[in-house]
Design a protein around this motif. Structure first.
Motif, PDB file in Angstrom:
ATOM      1  N   GLY A   1       0.925  -1.087  -0.061  1.00  0.00           N
ATOM      2  CA  GLY A   1       0.072  -0.007   0.011  1.00  0.00           C
ATOM      3  C   GLY A   1       0.931   1.237   0.043  1.00  0.00           C
ATOM      4  O   GLY A   1       2.008   1.205  -0.612  1.00  0.00           O
ATOM      5  N   LYS A   2       0.471   2.409   0.831  1.00  0.00           N
ATOM      6  CA  LYS A   2       1.171   3.506   0.848  1.00  0.00           C
ATOM      7  C   LYS A   2       0.812   4.323   2.199  1.00  0.00           C
ATOM      8  O   LYS A   2      -0.085   3.842   2.944  1.00  0.00           O
ATOM      9  CB  LYS A   2       0.563   4.163  -0.262  1.00  0.00           C
ATOM     10  CG  LYS A   2      -0.747   4.900  -0.108  1.00  0.00           C
ATOM     11  CD  LYS A   2      -0.973   5.855  -1.250  1.00  0.00           C
ATOM     12  CE  LYS A   2      -2.546   6.099  -1.527  1.00  0.00           C
ATOM     13  NZ  LYS A   2      -3.409   5.051  -1.605  1.00  0.00           N
ATOM     14  N   LEU A   3       1.748   5.136   2.619  1.00  0.00           N
ATOM     15  CA  LEU A   3       1.560   6.147   3.799  1.00  0.00           C
ATOM     16  C   LEU A   3       1.577   7.208   3.227  1.00  0.00           C
ATOM     17  O   LEU A   3       2.369   7.829   2.285  1.00  0.00           O
ATOM     18  CB  LEU A   3       2.857   6.015   4.607  1.00  0.00           C
ATOM     19  CG  LEU A   3       3.012   4.663   5.393  1.00  0.00           C
ATOM     20  CD1 LEU A   3       4.284   4.625   6.181  1.00  0.00           C
ATOM     21  CD2 LEU A   3       1.836   4.009   5.976  1.00  0.00           C
ATOM     22  N   VAL A   4       0.504   8.559   3.590  1.00  0.00           N
ATOM     23  CA  VAL A   4       0.566   9.607   3.121  1.00  0.00           C
ATOM     24  C   VAL A   4       0.666  10.464   4.568  1.00  0.00           C
ATOM     25  O   VAL A   4      -0.070  10.045   5.512  1.00  0.00           O
ATOM     26  CB  VAL A   4      -0.665  10.158   2.407  1.00  0.00           C
ATOM     27  CG1 VAL A   4      -0.656  11.513   2.170  1.00  0.00           C
ATOM     28  CG2 VAL A   4      -1.082   9.206   1.288  1.00  0.00           C
ATOM     29  N   TRP A   5       1.749  11.277   4.542  1.00  0.00           N
ATOM     30  CA  TRP A   5       1.849  11.934   5.718  1.00  0.00           C
ATOM     31  C   TRP A   5       1.934  13.534   5.538  1.00  0.00           C
ATOM     32  O   TRP A   5       2.268  14.120   4.338  1.00  0.00           O
ATOM     33  CB  TRP A   5       3.447  11.708   6.456  1.00  0.00           C
ATOM     34  CG  TRP A   5       4.183  11.856   5.305  1.00  0.00           C
ATOM     35  CD1 TRP A   5       4.916  11.005   4.252  1.00  0.00           C
ATOM     36  CD2 TRP A   5       5.126  13.232   5.205  1.00  0.00           C
ATOM     37  NE1 TRP A   5       6.011  11.746   3.822  1.00  0.00           N
ATOM     38  CE2 TRP A   5       6.063  13.070   4.385  1.00  0.00           C
ATOM     39  CE3 TRP A   5       5.151  14.335   5.729  1.00  0.00           C
ATOM     40  CZ2 TRP A   5       7.052  14.040   3.695  1.00  0.00           C
ATOM     41  CZ3 TRP A   5       5.750  15.503   5.402  1.00  0.00           C
ATOM     42  CH2 TRP A   5       6.691  15.009   4.222  1.00  0.00           C
ATOM     43  N   ALA A   6       1.639  14.125   6.524  1.00  0.00           N
ATOM     44  CA  ALA A   6       1.479  15.583   6.536  1.00  0.00           C
ATOM     45  C   ALA A   6       2.201  16.316   8.065  1.00  0.00           C
ATOM     46  O   ALA A   6       1.614  15.581   9.046  1.00  0.00           O
ATOM     47  CB  ALA A   6       0.170  16.202   6.387  1.00  0.00           C
ATOM     48  N   HIS A   7       2.898  17.170   7.814  1.00  0.00           N
ATOM     49  CA  HIS A   7       3.589  17.759   9.184  1.00  0.00           C
ATOM     50  C   HIS A   7       2.997  19.096   9.324  1.00  0.00           C
ATOM     51  O   HIS A   7       2.837  20.032   8.418  1.00  0.00           O
ATOM     52  CB  HIS A   7       5.188  17.868   9.058  1.00  0.00           C
ATOM     53  CG  HIS A   7       5.509  18.483  10.211  1.00  0.00           C
ATOM     54  ND1 HIS A   7       5.912  17.737  11.287  1.00  0.00           N
ATOM     55  CD2 HIS A   7       6.012  19.556  10.500  1.00  0.00           C
ATOM     56  CE1 HIS A   7       6.277  18.430  12.194  1.00  0.00           C
ATOM     57  NE2 HIS A   7       6.484  19.601  12.039  1.00  0.00           N
ATOM     58  N   VAL A   8       2.233  19.268  10.410  1.00  0.00           N
ATOM     59  CA  VAL A   8       1.444  20.616  10.880  1.00  0.00           C
ATOM     60  C   VAL A   8       2.558  21.183  12.069  1.00  0.00           C
ATOM     61  O   VAL A   8       2.858  20.728  13.123  1.00  0.00           O
ATOM     62  CB  VAL A   8       0.232  20.188  11.493  1.00  0.00           C
ATOM     63  CG1 VAL A   8      -0.461  21.483  12.031  1.00  0.00           C
ATOM     64  CG2 VAL A   8      -0.435  19.575  10.428  1.00  0.00           C
ATOM     65  N   ALA A   9       2.999  22.333  11.728  1.00  0.00           N
ATOM     66  CA  ALA A   9       3.935  22.846  12.242  1.00  0.00           C
ATOM     67  C   ALA A   9       3.554  23.631  13.464  1.00  0.00           C
ATOM     68  O   ALA A   9       2.224  24.247  13.490  1.00  0.00           O
ATOM     69  CB  ALA A   9       4.836  24.099  11.566  1.00  0.00           C
TER      70      ALA A   9
END
Length: 131
Positions: free
Chosen positions: A114-122
């Protein structure tokens, strides 16, 4: 590997709602209330994409450091997540644009299953963006 909190959610329309609650409760426990709105929005969009395009149960993982919180959503879907063009007649396709707007950076990693989708919120991002 850097996740401090992680949970699996069922495939289906109610999965993103449960994921949003998990994120809000975790950030409250971590005393990071100022990041809840943006992290919940990111989670909502990524979890909805996991249901729509991944076609599987999905995981939400949270990791924190001095710079903020990273939200990672994993699913069994294939393909690279891409922001689509939007227009007034098509209400869909805005999810990754909202993620891009809410997070200071985001990306994905393909896996064998599958996949991983990531987002960094500062933590120090301009709060005037949300509200």
């Amino acid at each position: 590997a850097d996740a401090e909190a992680s949970r699996r959610f069922p495939y289906g329309a109610h999965g993103p709602r449960l994921a949003r609650r998990f994120v809000a409760e975790t950030l409250t426990t971590w005393n990071l209330r100022d990041l809840i709105d943006r992290c919940v929005l990111v989670t909502s969009e990524l979890a909805t994409n996991a249901v729509r395009h991944g076609g599987s149960d999905f995981t939400v993982s949270l990791g924190r450091d001095a710079s903020g919180v990273t939200v990672t959503v994993g699913d069994a879907g294939r393909g690279i997540p891409r922001a689509r063009g939007t227009d007034a007649l098509n209400p869909g396709g805005r999810g990754l644009h909202l993620v891009d707007w809410s997070a200071d950076r985001w990306g994905h990693r393909e896996l064998d299953d599958g996949k991983l989708v990531w987002a960094h919120v500062a933590a120090d991002a301009d709060e005037s963006r949300v509200g």
